[in-house]
Design an enzyme around this catalytic site. Structure first.
Site, PDB file in Angstrom:
ATOM      1  N   HIS A  18     -11.295   2.991  10.365  1.00 37.56           N
ATOM      2  CA  HIS A  18      -9.712   3.432   9.976  1.00 37.56           C
ATOM      3  C   HIS A  18      -9.387   4.791  10.762  1.00 37.56           C
ATOM      4  O   HIS A  18     -10.409   5.641  10.853  1.00 37.56           O
ATOM      5  CB  HIS A  18      -9.713   3.736   8.236  1.00 37.56           C
ATOM      6  CG  HIS A  18      -9.814   2.425   7.519  1.00 37.56           C
ATOM      7  ND1 HIS A  18      -8.726   1.783   7.268  1.00 37.56           N
ATOM      8  CD2 HIS A  18     -11.099   2.071   7.014  1.00 37.56           C
ATOM      9  CE1 HIS A  18      -9.189   0.790   6.407  1.00 37.56           C
ATOM     10  NE2 HIS A  18     -10.427   0.730   6.158  1.00 37.56           N
ATOM     11  N   HIS A  70      -5.047  13.687   6.411  1.00 40.35           N
ATOM     12  CA  HIS A  70      -3.652  13.139   6.549  1.00 40.35           C
ATOM     13  C   HIS A  70      -2.692  14.302   6.781  1.00 40.35           C
ATOM     14  O   HIS A  70      -1.895  14.119   7.850  1.00 40.35           O
ATOM     15  CB  HIS A  70      -3.119  12.529   5.310  1.00 40.35           C
ATOM     16  CG  HIS A  70      -3.779  11.212   5.208  1.00 40.35           C
ATOM     17  ND1 HIS A  70      -3.825  10.785   3.934  1.00 40.35           N
ATOM     18  CD2 HIS A  70      -4.407  10.259   6.050  1.00 40.35           C
ATOM     19  CE1 HIS A  70      -4.316   9.389   4.159  1.00 40.35           C
ATOM     20  NE2 HIS A  70      -4.787   9.369   5.275  1.00 40.35           N
ATOM     21  N   PRO A 104       0.964   2.836   9.142  1.00 40.43           N
ATOM     22  CA  PRO A 104       1.824   3.800   9.536  1.00 40.43           C
ATOM     23  C   PRO A 104       2.637   4.434   8.488  1.00 40.43           C
ATOM     24  O   PRO A 104       2.848   4.188   7.443  1.00 40.43           O
ATOM     25  CB  PRO A 104       2.921   2.654   9.916  1.00 40.43           C
ATOM     26  CG  PRO A 104       2.185   1.362  10.421  1.00 40.43           C
ATOM     27  CD  PRO A 104       1.335   1.328   9.299  1.00 40.43           C
ATOM     28  N   GLY A 175      -6.515   0.124   1.494  1.00 39.02           N
ATOM     29  CA  GLY A 175      -6.094   1.053   0.433  1.00 39.02           C
ATOM     30  C   GLY A 175      -7.073   0.978  -0.895  1.00 39.02           C
ATOM     31  O   GLY A 175      -8.101   0.088  -0.747  1.00 39.02           O
ATOM     32  N   GLU A 205     -14.212  -5.747  -2.515  1.00 34.74           N
ATOM     33  CA  GLU A 205     -14.662  -4.465  -2.471  1.00 34.74           C
ATOM     34  C   GLU A 205     -15.182  -3.904  -3.779  1.00 34.74           C
ATOM     35  O   GLU A 205     -16.052  -3.104  -3.990  1.00 34.74           O
ATOM     36  CB  GLU A 205     -13.692  -3.700  -1.762  1.00 34.74           C
ATOM     37  CG  GLU A 205     -14.540  -1.850  -1.329  1.00 34.74           C
ATOM     38  CD  GLU A 205     -13.539  -1.311  -0.442  1.00 34.74           C
ATOM     39  OE1 GLU A 205     -13.773  -0.257  -0.142  1.00 34.74           O
ATOM     40  OE2 GLU A 205     -12.112  -1.761  -0.356  1.00 34.74           O
ATOM     41  N   ASP A 280     -16.432   1.891   9.003  1.00 34.24           N
ATOM     42  CA  ASP A 280     -15.431   1.930   7.985  1.00 34.24           C
ATOM     43  C   ASP A 280     -14.800   3.322   8.253  1.00 34.24           C
ATOM     44  O   ASP A 280     -13.695   3.382   8.801  1.00 34.24           O
ATOM     45  CB  ASP A 280     -15.898   1.901   6.631  1.00 34.24           C
ATOM     46  CG  ASP A 280     -14.932   1.769   5.542  1.00 34.24           C
ATOM     47  OD1 ASP A 280     -13.622   1.437   5.694  1.00 34.24           O
ATOM     48  OD2 ASP A 280     -15.095   2.115   4.391  1.00 34.24           O
TER      49      ASP A 280
END
Length: 345
Positions: A18, A70, A104, A175, A205, A280
């Site tokens: 990611h 972020h 996105p 997510g 997961e 990951d």
């Protein structure tokens, strides 16, 4: 570790990485200095937060810790430079092929379309700076977001797949697995698959047998994590030639697996189910693909030959072109030539 040099220099393939989670602390500091300026209050605050940052946490808390990452990629310049830094660090780790995935995002500085374009442009620019690595892009649907956002993401993915088929190669569903329901996104994912995009799903997961079955029945090119797959699920993946993207350190540090020696990678290999080794979020979990191979070697007793076999499996199950695959095979066989002069594929 006696075979660290061998594993470090091995030309590797990363299929589950990611973008934001792959920024390590050093890269975040570089990015923060670039975005905020070294003498700014924002940069001082970032340094303090990173000092307190401890890689790894329980799964739900892990997603909260992405917030300050972020923040760093919320501007066009920050996102562009972050993409460059991540590619650079994978290249330094002798990763020759990278499938980078990202969701996105839109904010006051950019639309989702602009977000994708910036990442694409950064990947193209990286070709000139880091010629030893080939980078592809998967767009991710965040299952914690509304279905309308997933639909927009698929539309963007199909559009860019048409114009940039050498870079945009697939879709990812990811997510927080404790949020949202898979069945809400099947229409969007079906549209992506019908449009020619390869699909990888974060599957099993967490322990949710009903959803795992739904995902397996829906179909996928690769299975992300697969932490709670049953023996029946593993047999299904083996029979349908669907590999599991195993992320050792990530699973331990998020608490979905109790220890390295108990990791399901061992069960998958014993069942002869296809597997690939991935990081990951190597920045969040303070790892590299080399370290993942070292962990597999130390904890699970994997030999150098088995590590090369895993790399060859990653080549096989990548979303690369045949030309890319041929090039990767050549790189690994050339490197492995000194190991009993054995070609591995």
């Amino acid at each position: 570790m006696e075979n660290f040099k061998f594993l470090n220099n091995l030309p590797k393939v990363e299929l589950h990485a990611h973008l934001n989670g792959s920024l390590n602390i050093a890269a975040m500091l570089e990015l923060g200095e670039k975005v905020y300026g070294k003498k700014s209050a924002e940069f001082t605050d970032l340094c303090e937060r990173l000092t307190k940052f401890e890689p790894g946490c329980i799964l739900d808390e892990c997603f909260k810790r992405f917030a300050f990452v972020h923040d760093l990629t919320s501007t066009k310049e920050g996102l562009r430079y972050a993409t460059e830094l991540v590619i650079r660090d994978f290249a330094v780790d002798h990763v020759m092929y990278l499938e980078l995935r990202t969701t996105p995002k839109s904010n006051k500085n950019m639309t989702r379309r602009e977000y994708v374009q910036i990442v694409l442009d950064a990947i193209k620019e990286a070709r000139q700076k880091f010629s030893n690595i080939r980078v592809k892009l998967l767009l991710s649907i965040n299952r914690a977001e509304p279905v309308a956002v997933a639909d927009e993401t698929v539309t963007l993915a199909l559009e860019f797949f048409k114009s940039e088929p050498d870079i945009v190669v697939g879709m990812d569903l990811s997510g927080n697995p404790n949020k949202g329901e898979f069945k809400a996104f099947t229409s969007a994912l079906h549209r992506a698959g019908e449009g020619g995009l390869r699909l990888t799903l974060h599957c099993a997961e967490v322990n949710n047998p009903k959803e795992t079955k739904e995902m397996l029945e829906f179909g996928m090119s690769r299975c992300g994590h697969g932490t709670h797959l049953s023996a029946e699920d593993i047999a299904y993946l083996r029979n349908h030639d669907i590999p599991v993207e195993c992320c050792l350190t990530s699973n331990i540090k998020t608490g979905t697996v109790s220890s390295f020696v108990d990791h399901h990678l061992k069960r998958l290999m014993e069942a002869e189910a296809p597997t690939v080794l991935c990081t990951d979020d190597c920045g969040i979990f303070d790892t590299t693909l080399t370290k993942e191979f070292c962990v597999a070697s130390q904890s699970l007793g994997m030999t150098d030959h088995q590590c090369i076999d895993l790399t060859m499996q990653a080549i096989k199950y990548s979303f690369a072109t045949e030309a890319d695959r041929s090039w990767m095979i050549q790189q690994v066989n050339k490197y492995a030539k000194g190991l009993e002069n054995t070609a591995f594929l």
